[in-house]
Motif scaffolding. Structure first.
Motif, PDB file in Angstrom:
ATOM      1  N   ALA A  35     -42.882  -3.102 -22.816  1.00  0.00           N
ATOM      2  CA  ALA A  35     -42.468  -2.115 -21.822  1.00  0.00           C
ATOM      3  C   ALA A  35     -41.490  -1.107 -22.418  1.00  0.00           C
ATOM      4  CB  ALA A  35     -41.835  -2.817 -20.618  1.00  0.00           C
ATOM      5  N   GLN A  36     -40.556  -1.581 -23.212  1.00  0.00           N
ATOM      6  CA  GLN A  36     -39.587  -0.675 -23.835  1.00  0.00           C
ATOM      7  C   GLN A  36     -40.307   0.338 -24.715  1.00  0.00           C
ATOM      8  OE1 GLN A  36     -36.195  -2.587 -25.618  1.00  0.00           O
ATOM      9  NE2 GLN A  36     -35.749  -0.850 -26.912  1.00  0.00           N
ATOM     10  N   LYS A  37     -41.252  -0.125 -25.487  1.00  0.00           N
ATOM     11  CA  LYS A  37     -42.032   0.764 -26.349  1.00  0.00           C
ATOM     12  C   LYS A  37     -42.748   1.826 -25.510  1.00  0.00           C
ATOM     13  CE  LYS A  37     -46.311   0.437 -28.514  1.00  0.00           C
ATOM     14  NZ  LYS A  37     -47.402  -0.399 -28.858  1.00  0.00           N
ATOM     15  N   LEU A  38     -43.384   1.389 -24.419  1.00  0.00           N
ATOM     16  CA  LEU A  38     -44.104   2.330 -23.560  1.00  0.00           C
ATOM     17  C   LEU A  38     -43.158   3.306 -22.874  1.00  0.00           C
ATOM     18  CD1 LEU A  38     -46.767  -0.045 -21.950  1.00  0.00           C
ATOM     19  CD2 LEU A  38     -47.162   1.762 -23.640  1.00  0.00           C
ATOM     20  N   PHE A  39     -42.017   2.826 -22.410  1.00  0.00           N
ATOM     21  CA  PHE A  39     -41.035   3.705 -21.765  1.00  0.00           C
ATOM     22  C   PHE A  39     -40.550   4.778 -22.739  1.00  0.00           C
ATOM     23  CE2 PHE A  39     -39.495   0.169 -18.664  1.00  0.00           C
ATOM     24  CZ  PHE A  39     -40.588   0.390 -17.847  1.00  0.00           C
ATOM     25  N   GLN A  41     -42.126   5.883 -25.420  1.00  0.00           N
ATOM     26  CA  GLN A  41     -43.231   6.771 -25.791  1.00  0.00           C
ATOM     27  C   GLN A  41     -43.619   7.727 -24.666  1.00  0.00           C
ATOM     28  OE1 GLN A  41     -46.439   4.119 -26.836  1.00  0.00           O
ATOM     29  NE2 GLN A  41     -45.825   4.001 -28.978  1.00  0.00           N
ATOM     30  N   ASN A  42     -43.655   7.208 -23.432  1.00  0.00           N
ATOM     31  CA  ASN A  42     -44.249   7.965 -22.326  1.00  0.00           C
ATOM     32  C   ASN A  42     -43.278   8.383 -21.229  1.00  0.00           C
ATOM     33  OD1 ASN A  42     -46.821   7.497 -23.533  1.00  0.00           O
ATOM     34  ND2 ASN A  42     -46.800   5.453 -22.650  1.00  0.00           N
ATOM     35  N   GLY A  43     -42.079   7.846 -21.249  1.00  0.00           N
ATOM     36  CA  GLY A  43     -41.125   8.120 -20.176  1.00  0.00           C
ATOM     37  C   GLY A  43     -41.274   7.094 -19.061  1.00  0.00           C
ATOM     38  N   LEU A  44     -40.170   6.733 -18.481  1.00  0.00           N
ATOM     39  CA  LEU A  44     -40.127   5.688 -17.454  1.00  0.00           C
ATOM     40  C   LEU A  44     -41.063   5.983 -16.289  1.00  0.00           C
ATOM     41  CD1 LEU A  44     -38.758   3.091 -16.384  1.00  0.00           C
ATOM     42  CD2 LEU A  44     -36.998   4.548 -15.413  1.00  0.00           C
ATOM     43  N   LYS A  45     -41.082   7.226 -15.828  1.00  0.00           N
ATOM     44  CA  LYS A  45     -41.881   7.570 -14.649  1.00  0.00           C
ATOM     45  C   LYS A  45     -43.378   7.578 -14.916  1.00  0.00           C
ATOM     46  CE  LYS A  45     -38.262  10.043 -12.355  1.00  0.00           C
ATOM     47  NZ  LYS A  45     -38.002  10.880 -11.217  1.00  0.00           N
ATOM     48  N   ASN A  46     -43.762   7.594 -16.175  1.00  0.00           N
ATOM     49  CA  ASN A  46     -45.181   7.669 -16.521  1.00  0.00           C
ATOM     50  C   ASN A  46     -45.799   6.326 -16.878  1.00  0.00           C
ATOM     51  OD1 ASN A  46     -45.217  10.522 -16.233  1.00  0.00           O
ATOM     52  ND2 ASN A  46     -44.255  10.692 -18.231  1.00  0.00           N
ATOM     53  N   VAL A  47     -45.037   5.244 -16.767  1.00  0.00           N
ATOM     54  CA  VAL A  47     -45.532   3.913 -17.119  1.00  0.00           C
ATOM     55  C   VAL A  47     -45.693   3.094 -15.839  1.00  0.00           C
ATOM     56  CG1 VAL A  47     -45.052   1.794 -18.406  1.00  0.00           C
ATOM     57  CG2 VAL A  47     -44.425   4.002 -19.384  1.00  0.00           C
ATOM     58  N   LYS A  48     -46.831   2.462 -15.710  1.00  0.00           N
ATOM     59  CA  LYS A  48     -47.130   1.612 -14.549  1.00  0.00           C
ATOM     60  C   LYS A  48     -47.244   0.160 -15.005  1.00  0.00           C
ATOM     61  CE  LYS A  48     -47.685   5.319 -12.055  1.00  0.00           C
ATOM     62  NZ  LYS A  48     -46.429   5.984 -11.950  1.00  0.00           N
ATOM     63  N   ARG A  65     -46.188 -12.565 -12.486  1.00  0.00           N
ATOM     64  CA  ARG A  65     -45.582 -13.905 -12.501  1.00  0.00           C
ATOM     65  C   ARG A  65     -44.227 -13.884 -13.185  1.00  0.00           C
ATOM     66  NH1 ARG A  65     -50.964 -17.092 -14.288  1.00  0.00           N
ATOM     67  NH2 ARG A  65     -51.956 -17.114 -12.258  1.00  0.00           N
ATOM     68  N   TYR A  66     -44.043 -12.950 -14.086  1.00  0.00           N
ATOM     69  CA  TYR A  66     -42.800 -12.848 -14.853  1.00  0.00           C
ATOM     70  C   TYR A  66     -41.815 -11.847 -14.261  1.00  0.00           C
ATOM     71  CZ  TYR A  66     -45.165 -15.615 -18.370  1.00  0.00           C
ATOM     72  OH  TYR A  66     -45.815 -16.633 -19.023  1.00  0.00           O
ATOM     73  N   PHE A  67     -42.331 -10.763 -13.686  1.00  0.00           N
ATOM     74  CA  PHE A  67     -41.475  -9.703 -13.144  1.00  0.00           C
ATOM     75  C   PHE A  67     -42.041  -9.216 -11.820  1.00  0.00           C
ATOM     76  CE2 PHE A  67     -41.043  -9.535 -17.764  1.00  0.00           C
ATOM     77  CZ  PHE A  67     -39.667  -9.682 -17.889  1.00  0.00           C
ATOM     78  N   SER A  68     -41.174  -9.019 -10.849  1.00  0.00           N
ATOM     79  CA  SER A  68     -41.639  -8.641  -9.514  1.00  0.00           C
ATOM     80  C   SER A  68     -42.033  -7.172  -9.410  1.00  0.00           C
ATOM     81  CB  SER A  68     -40.585  -8.988  -8.465  1.00  0.00           C
ATOM     82  OG  SER A  68     -39.374  -8.318  -8.750  1.00  0.00           O
ATOM     83  N   ASN A  69     -41.427  -6.308 -10.237  1.00  0.00           N
ATOM     84  CA  ASN A  69     -41.780  -4.888 -10.185  1.00  0.00           C
ATOM     85  C   ASN A  69     -41.278  -4.168 -11.437  1.00  0.00           C
ATOM     86  OD1 ASN A  69     -38.983  -4.100  -9.718  1.00  0.00           O
ATOM     87  ND2 ASN A  69     -39.282  -4.856  -7.636  1.00  0.00           N
ATOM     88  N   ILE A  70     -41.643  -2.928 -11.569  1.00  0.00           N
ATOM     89  CA  ILE A  70     -41.289  -2.161 -12.768  1.00  0.00           C
ATOM     90  C   ILE A  70     -39.790  -1.863 -12.821  1.00  0.00           C
ATOM     91  CG2 ILE A  70     -41.663   0.192 -11.939  1.00  0.00           C
ATOM     92  CD1 ILE A  70     -43.396   0.383 -14.682  1.00  0.00           C
TER      93      ILE A  70
END
Length: 85
Positions: A35-39, A41-48, A65-70
């Motif tokens: 997730a950190q890599k994607l954030f 690269q793409n910005g927080l608002k652009n990652v789902k 199962r590991y995280f309830s939301n972004i």
């Protein structure tokens, strides 16, 4: 079952739970790394959540199962990055 057998069984079960705990921690860390890599690269608002799941080679159901939301993921990554500074 006698006392010695019970002690061995309890020890095996405790060991299995301990290994499971390490596996959960490892998987959560792996998801946060992805997730950190994607954030970055793409910005927080652009990652789902689906993007994170795909990059981590898992289903969205497994990710949830590991995280309830972004937002939970973003906060944990923020804390990790602050700790590194």
């Amino acid at each position: 079952m006698n006392g010695v057998q019970m002690d061995k069984l309890n020890s095996k079960l405790a060991s299995g739970r301990q290994n499971g705990k390490h596996q959960i921690d490892w998987q959560r860390d792996r998801i946060l790394d992805v997730a950190q890599k994607l954030f970055l690269q793409n910005g927080l608002k652009n990652v789902k959540m689906g993007d994170i799941a795909a990059e981590a080679s898992m289903t969205k159901m497994t990710l949830y199962r590991y995280f309830s939301n972004i937002d939970e993921i973003a906060v944990l990554i923020h804390e990790r990055m602050l700790a590194q500074i």
